[in-house]
Write an enzyme that holds these catalytic residues in place. Structure first.
Site, PDB file in Angstrom:
ATOM      1  N   HIS A  92       0.971   2.558 -10.616  1.00 31.41           N
ATOM      2  CA  HIS A  92       0.007   2.947  -9.330  1.00 31.41           C
ATOM      3  C   HIS A  92       0.717   3.766  -8.439  1.00 31.41           C
ATOM      4  O   HIS A  92       1.003   3.571  -7.256  1.00 31.41           O
ATOM      5  CB  HIS A  92      -0.697   1.807  -8.732  1.00 31.41           C
ATOM      6  CG  HIS A  92      -1.806   2.058  -8.029  1.00 31.41           C
ATOM      7  ND1 HIS A  92      -1.881   3.069  -7.015  1.00 31.41           N
ATOM      8  CD2 HIS A  92      -3.067   1.539  -8.089  1.00 31.41           C
ATOM      9  CE1 HIS A  92      -3.291   2.807  -6.674  1.00 31.41           C
ATOM     10  NE2 HIS A  92      -3.974   2.245  -7.158  1.00 31.41           N
ATOM     11  N   GLN A 129      -8.247  -7.907  -8.168  1.00 38.59           N
ATOM     12  CA  GLN A 129      -8.190  -6.482  -8.742  1.00 38.59           C
ATOM     13  C   GLN A 129      -6.908  -6.305  -8.930  1.00 38.59           C
ATOM     14  O   GLN A 129      -5.622  -6.605  -8.349  1.00 38.59           O
ATOM     15  CB  GLN A 129      -8.590  -5.649  -7.483  1.00 38.59           C
ATOM     16  CG  GLN A 129      -8.192  -4.243  -7.361  1.00 38.59           C
ATOM     17  CD  GLN A 129      -9.398  -3.240  -7.197  1.00 38.59           C
ATOM     18  OE1 GLN A 129     -10.587  -3.450  -7.870  1.00 38.59           O
ATOM     19  NE2 GLN A 129      -9.233  -2.181  -6.579  1.00 38.59           N
ATOM     20  N   ASP A 181     -12.043   8.892  -7.651  1.00 40.82           N
ATOM     21  CA  ASP A 181     -11.585   7.864  -8.517  1.00 40.82           C
ATOM     22  C   ASP A 181     -11.888   8.182  -9.955  1.00 40.82           C
ATOM     23  O   ASP A 181     -13.059   7.733 -10.254  1.00 40.82           O
ATOM     24  CB  ASP A 181     -12.305   6.667  -7.747  1.00 40.82           C
ATOM     25  CG  ASP A 181     -11.593   5.254  -8.037  1.00 40.82           C
ATOM     26  OD1 ASP A 181     -10.607   5.330  -9.146  1.00 40.82           O
ATOM     27  OD2 ASP A 181     -11.826   4.329  -7.623  1.00 40.82           O
ATOM     28  N   GLU A 206      -1.696   8.080 -11.789  1.00 38.74           N
ATOM     29  CA  GLU A 206      -1.117   6.751 -11.981  1.00 38.74           C
ATOM     30  C   GLU A 206      -1.316   6.786 -13.575  1.00 38.74           C
ATOM     31  O   GLU A 206      -2.521   6.380 -14.197  1.00 38.74           O
ATOM     32  CB  GLU A 206      -2.357   5.663 -11.610  1.00 38.74           C
ATOM     33  CG  GLU A 206      -2.749   5.825 -10.055  1.00 38.74           C
ATOM     34  CD  GLU A 206      -3.897   5.006  -9.555  1.00 38.74           C
ATOM     35  OE1 GLU A 206      -4.170   4.135 -10.271  1.00 38.74           O
ATOM     36  OE2 GLU A 206      -4.318   5.467  -8.580  1.00 38.74           O
ATOM     37  N   ARG A 260       0.771  -1.158   0.045  1.00 39.81           N
ATOM     38  CA  ARG A 260       0.006   0.021  -0.128  1.00 39.81           C
ATOM     39  C   ARG A 260       0.931   1.139  -0.006  1.00 39.81           C
ATOM     40  O   ARG A 260       1.325   2.024   1.094  1.00 39.81           O
ATOM     41  CB  ARG A 260      -0.793  -0.137   1.111  1.00 39.81           C
ATOM     42  CG  ARG A 260      -1.580   1.197   1.282  1.00 39.81           C
ATOM     43  CD  ARG A 260      -2.956   1.250   0.556  1.00 39.81           C
ATOM     44  NE  ARG A 260      -3.841   0.128   0.328  1.00 39.81           N
ATOM     45  CZ  ARG A 260      -4.520  -0.359  -0.529  1.00 39.81           C
ATOM     46  NH1 ARG A 260      -4.570   0.320  -1.840  1.00 39.81           N
ATOM     47  NH2 ARG A 260      -5.360  -1.362  -0.520  1.00 39.81           N
TER      48      ARG A 260
HETATM   49  O1  BG6 Z   1      -7.169  -1.399  -2.839  1.00 39.47           O
HETATM   50  P1  BG6 Z   1      -6.468  -1.717  -4.106  1.00 39.47           P
HETATM   51  O2  BG6 Z   1      -6.644  -2.829  -4.914  1.00 39.47           O
HETATM   52  O3  BG6 Z   1      -4.903  -1.194  -4.236  1.00 39.47           O
HETATM   53  O4  BG6 Z   1      -6.828  -0.456  -5.106  1.00 39.47           O
HETATM   54  C1  BG6 Z   1      -6.935   1.020  -4.737  1.00 39.47           C
HETATM   55  C2  BG6 Z   1      -7.276   1.957  -5.948  1.00 39.47           C
HETATM   56  O5  BG6 Z   1      -6.682   1.994  -6.832  1.00 39.47           O
HETATM   57  C3  BG6 Z   1      -7.073   2.756  -7.879  1.00 39.47           C
HETATM   58  O6  BG6 Z   1      -6.200   2.562  -9.106  1.00 39.47           O
HETATM   59  C4  BG6 Z   1      -8.402   2.453  -8.627  1.00 39.47           C
HETATM   60  O7  BG6 Z   1      -9.014   3.505  -9.422  1.00 39.47           O
HETATM   61  C5  BG6 Z   1      -9.293   2.599  -7.156  1.00 39.47           C
HETATM   62  O8  BG6 Z   1     -10.825   1.961  -7.575  1.00 39.47           O
HETATM   63  C6  BG6 Z   1      -8.900   1.625  -6.152  1.00 39.47           C
HETATM   64  O9  BG6 Z   1      -9.774   1.525  -5.038  1.00 39.47           O
END
Ligand code: BG6
Length: 327
Positions: A188, A110, A232, A293, A86
């Site tokens: 990201h 995701q 977002d 990003e 994170r």
């Molecule tokens: O919690 P994750 O999977 O790292 O994603 C974080 C965020 O990443 C962003 O790139 C997305 O647009 C969001 O929708 C998402 O919540």
């Protein structure tokens, strides 16, 4: 068997130092250190410029310029390979978000598998600016995920640390002889800022945007993006020459340049979403970060057998630039 030739012999159980030589041939400051879990680059001309890359996810977890940290990293981030990091610069491949329609990609979690896999450190490719490479391919990627997405691919990430920039470049190859490779890519990037409410993101005016919260597409006419609530936003097909900047108190804190990356996501989780993320710490952290990003996410890239694709994100210290827009 590794598919990519290492550029230096490297014993993963030892910390290894790659040393620079000056014109007289004397050994000078080391620029690349590698241990089992991470690789640290230090600029040979200025040791206050450095970057740290975790082999898990090939995630850049720190980038310091003149000793100042540029990236935001949650104090609750897991750096032990138990979940994606994170903060820093996680890598998103082969799918952005959670796909619902593609037969195979929809099985992946995701943001795909690159950020959940330990990459191979290939070594140093340039001494100044110090540059290193990492590789990922199905044999070493997260096996639970390659079982869900049994597709051949090969990724090479190059990280270059300049005195005033950090460049992350990606090359995606399709080694298959028979099947095409369909994917999204995204850096990201989590940027550190003093106060998100006092900052804005510039140079996206007039661009088509998909608001993931409103589930609507529109043309953004706001001259700048300010953050006073959860955001977002996926900006699509942003002109190549648009230089996106994060401006705070009249100073361009971060400049984000995109090479072959048409899209840009702007994300801040704000209060409630931060609370729902177990690894987002401190909970007030949303005030000190913003994600911008660069990626290719509004549609998929398709590589036919043997084809490759390259793109990069360049973060630097360009002074404030407002770009003229024809609306
Ligand atoms: O919690 P994750 O999977 O790292 O994603 C974080 C965020 O990443 C962003 O790139 C997305 O647009 C969001 O929708 C998402 O919540």
């Amino acid at each position: 068997m590794a598919r990519h030739k290492k550029t230096e012999n490297y014993n993963k159980h030892e910390t290894r130092y790659f040393k620079e030589r000056n014109l007289q041939g004397n050994q000078i400051k080391m620029s690349v250190q590698s241990n089992e879990s991470e690789v640290i680059l230090t600029h040979p001309d200025d040791s206050s410029c450095s970057t740290t890359i975790l082999k898990y996810g090939a995630t850049v977890i720190s980038w310091k310029l003149k000793g100042d940290e540029q990236l935001w990293l949650s104090s609750g981030a897991k750096l032990d390979g138990s979940k994606p990091v994170r903060g820093g610069i996680p890598l998103v491949f082969p799918v952005f978000g959670k796909n619902a329609s593609d037969e195979l990609l929809s099985k992946l979690p995701q943001h795909g598998l690159a950020r959940n896999s330990t990459w191979e450190f290939l070594g140093q490719t340039k001494s100044n600016p110090p540059t290193v490479q990492f590789a990922l391919y199905p044999e070493i990627a997260n096996q639970e995920m390659t079982a869900l997405w049994p597709v051949d691919f090969s990724l090479i990430l190059t990280v270059e640390l300049g005195l005033e920039h950090l460049k992350t470049s990606i090359e995606v190859n399709n080694p298959s002889k028979t099947d095409s490779l369909k994917f999204n890519w995204l850096f990201h990037s989590y940027f550190r800022i003093e106060d998100v409410e006092g900052a804005f993101v510039s140079n996206l005016v007039g661009m088509k945007v998909y608001d993931q919260l409103l589930k609507e597409t529109y043309v953004d006419k706001h001259p700048v993006i300010t953050i006073h609530e959860e955001k977002d936003l996926i900006y699509q097909n942003v002109d190549d020459d648009r230089i996106i900047q994060i401006v705070n108190k009249g100073v361009a804190l971060h400049t984000i340049k995109r090479i072959n990356l048409p899209d840009a996501v702007v994300w801040n989780p704000w209060i409630e979403k931060s609370k729902s993320m177990g690894d987002f710490e401190p909970k007030s952290g949303y005030q000190h970060m913003i994600c911008v990003e660069p990626g290719h996410v509004h549609d998929f890239i398709t590589l036919e057998p043997g084809q490759s694709w390259k793109a990069a994100q360049l973060l630097d210290k360009t002074s404030i630039a407002f770009q003229r827009v024809e609306l």
